[in-house]
Each structure stands twice: as C-alpha cells, then as structure tokens.
Design an enzyme around this catalytic site. Structure first.
Site, PDB file in Angstrom:
ATOM      1  N   ASN A   1     -33.015 -26.084  24.822  1.00 44.88           N
ATOM      2  CA  ASN A   1     -33.271 -24.814  24.329  1.00 44.88           C
ATOM      3  C   ASN A   1     -33.673 -24.731  22.859  1.00 44.88           C
ATOM      4  O   ASN A   1     -32.940 -25.503  21.972  1.00 44.88           O
ATOM      5  CB  ASN A   1     -32.419 -23.602  24.723  1.00 44.88           C
ATOM      6  CG  ASN A   1     -30.973 -23.976  24.600  1.00 44.88           C
ATOM      7  OD1 ASN A   1     -30.518 -25.143  24.490  1.00 44.88           O
ATOM      8  ND2 ASN A   1     -30.366 -22.930  24.010  1.00 44.88           N
TER       9      ASN A   1
ATOM     10  N   GLU B   1     -33.907 -21.767  19.806  1.00 47.08           N
ATOM     11  CA  GLU B   1     -34.006 -20.580  19.670  1.00 47.08           C
ATOM     12  C   GLU B   1     -34.312 -20.343  18.303  1.00 47.08           C
ATOM     13  O   GLU B   1     -34.842 -21.090  17.640  1.00 47.08           O
ATOM     14  CB  GLU B   1     -32.679 -20.030  19.548  1.00 47.08           C
ATOM     15  CG  GLU B   1     -31.555 -20.297  20.845  1.00 47.08           C
ATOM     16  CD  GLU B   1     -30.139 -19.732  20.830  1.00 47.08           C
ATOM     17  OE1 GLU B   1     -29.637 -19.593  21.978  1.00 47.08           O
ATOM     18  OE2 GLU B   1     -29.702 -19.492  19.863  1.00 47.08           O
TER      19      GLU B   1
ATOM     20  N   CYS C   1     -36.669 -21.842  26.477  1.00 43.02           N
ATOM     21  CA  CYS C   1     -35.455 -22.579  27.323  1.00 43.02           C
ATOM     22  C   CYS C   1     -35.762 -23.873  27.491  1.00 43.02           C
ATOM     23  O   CYS C   1     -37.057 -24.362  27.424  1.00 43.02           O
ATOM     24  CB  CYS C   1     -35.468 -21.894  28.678  1.00 43.02           C
ATOM     25  SG  CYS C   1     -35.113 -20.133  28.823  1.00 43.02           S
TER      26      CYS C   1
ATOM     27  N   GLU D   1     -35.732 -26.128  30.146  1.00 45.43           N
ATOM     28  CA  GLU D   1     -36.423 -26.256  31.331  1.00 45.43           C
ATOM     29  C   GLU D   1     -38.042 -26.153  30.967  1.00 45.43           C
ATOM     30  O   GLU D   1     -39.087 -26.886  31.187  1.00 45.43           O
ATOM     31  CB  GLU D   1     -36.222 -25.369  32.492  1.00 45.43           C
ATOM     32  CG  GLU D   1     -35.033 -25.627  32.970  1.00 45.43           C
ATOM     33  CD  GLU D   1     -33.742 -24.472  32.366  1.00 45.43           C
ATOM     34  OE1 GLU D   1     -32.889 -24.265  32.909  1.00 45.43           O
ATOM     35  OE2 GLU D   1     -34.280 -24.115  31.190  1.00 45.43           O
TER      36      GLU D   1
ATOM     37  N   CYS E   1     -33.093 -19.868  34.401  1.00 44.51           N
ATOM     38  CA  CYS E   1     -33.361 -18.461  34.329  1.00 44.51           C
ATOM     39  C   CYS E   1     -34.529 -18.091  35.186  1.00 44.51           C
ATOM     40  O   CYS E   1     -35.333 -18.731  35.627  1.00 44.51           O
ATOM     41  CB  CYS E   1     -33.285 -18.071  32.770  1.00 44.51           C
ATOM     42  SG  CYS E   1     -35.098 -18.493  32.199  1.00 44.51           S
TER      43      CYS E   1
ATOM     44  N   CYS F   1     -37.963 -19.397  33.908  1.00 44.07           N
ATOM     45  CA  CYS F   1     -37.960 -20.677  33.931  1.00 44.07           C
ATOM     46  C   CYS F   1     -38.275 -21.108  35.699  1.00 44.07           C
ATOM     47  O   CYS F   1     -39.144 -21.884  35.969  1.00 44.07           O
ATOM     48  CB  CYS F   1     -36.925 -21.664  33.380  1.00 44.07           C
ATOM     49  SG  CYS F   1     -36.750 -21.771  31.786  1.00 44.07           S
TER      50      CYS F   1
END
Length: 160
Positions: free
Chosen positions: A62, A64, A73, A75, A112, A115
């Site tokens: 990830n 940010e 993210c 993934e 999530c 994703c």
C-alpha cells in the site's frame, strides 16, 4: 419472490507452517513487500505477491498519500503492475499479508471492496480463477480458490 442462498468455501490454516511450499514462499514475499509499504497515516501496512503463469512474482504494497483518496492498496499496486508489465500473462495465485504499528493484526485480512472489484476484473478477463491466500501479521491464514467467491453478485462488463 424467490430467496437464494449464497455460500462460499475457504480453507483456514493455523499458521504458515501448514501451507504448501509454494504458498508459504508466496506469503513470505507478501510479508517482505508489506514491510516496505508506505503507510505513515494509517500505520496499516499491507503487502501482496502475485504468482504469474510465467513464474514471475510481482509484488505490491500500500502507498498512502496525505490526500487519502490518492493512495493505492497493495493488491491493486501488484495487479496493475502485472497487467502493465506482463500483459496477457495469467495470474496463478495471490498472497496478502497485513500488519499495524498500532496493534497486533492476528486475524486474516482480505482485500477491500475496491480491490475485490479490481481483482475480479482480472479473473474474468483471463477466464480462469486464481486462489487468494491472506493473513494478518500472525495467526490463521485463509485460502479461497477464487476471488469471485469473496464477491458474490460481482459487477463486470456484461452489464455495460
């Protein structure tokens, strides 16, 4: 009116020692990627490792940003990199690991919603499902045989 029942199947392992050699190696790569995540705001690090049909392993973590929606993210970092670098090469397996510098993550952390949607696109595009293996920092590990088992009633190009 009609009622339907939705169910899914997953295998739960007590720890990484119970995984196959290939799955354990892929999870170790996800853990290594997780340790390189850029998560100064959430303090929640996620790593992903994709095994491709050609034997390549693509990593993601990830990333940010102070403008929160601008982050990405692990993934999606991995899957988009794989799609850009190895177009048309099938994804065979995905491992995900998450940790936090605030609290111990001792239960499996799946992808999530965003994703799941992005991953489902690749599963549908390649016309072949791929297993997902996910865990926290320690503890149990969940393995599903398909991303679509985590996303019933998925949205795909057939609706467009």
């Amino acid at each position: 009116m009609k009622e339907i029942k939705i169910s899914t199947t997953a295998t739960v392992y007590n720890d990484v020692s119970e995984l196959s050699t290939e799955d354990r190696m892929l999870m170790e790569k996800a853990v290594d990627a997780r340790k390189k995540a850029y998560a100064p705001y959430s303090k929640f690090n996620v790593g992903a490792a994709l095994l491709l049909e050609n034997g390549e392993i693509v990593l993601g973590n990830n990333q940010e940003n102070a403008a929160y929606p601008s982050g990405l993210c692990a993934e999606r970092v991995a899957i988009y990199y794989a799609g850009a670098t190895y177009p048309g090469v099938k994804i065979m397996k995905l491992a995900i690991s998450a940790s936090s510098s605030i609290t111990k993550v001792d239960k499996p952390v799946g992808p999530c919603g965003a994703c799941r949607q992005s991953l489902s696109e690749y599963e549908i595009k390649q016309k072949q499902s791929f297993p997902l293996i996910f865990m926290g920092e320690v503890g149990e590990i969940v393995k599903t045989e398909s991303l679509l088992s985590l996303l019933p009633f998925s949205f795909d190009s057939s609706y467009l």
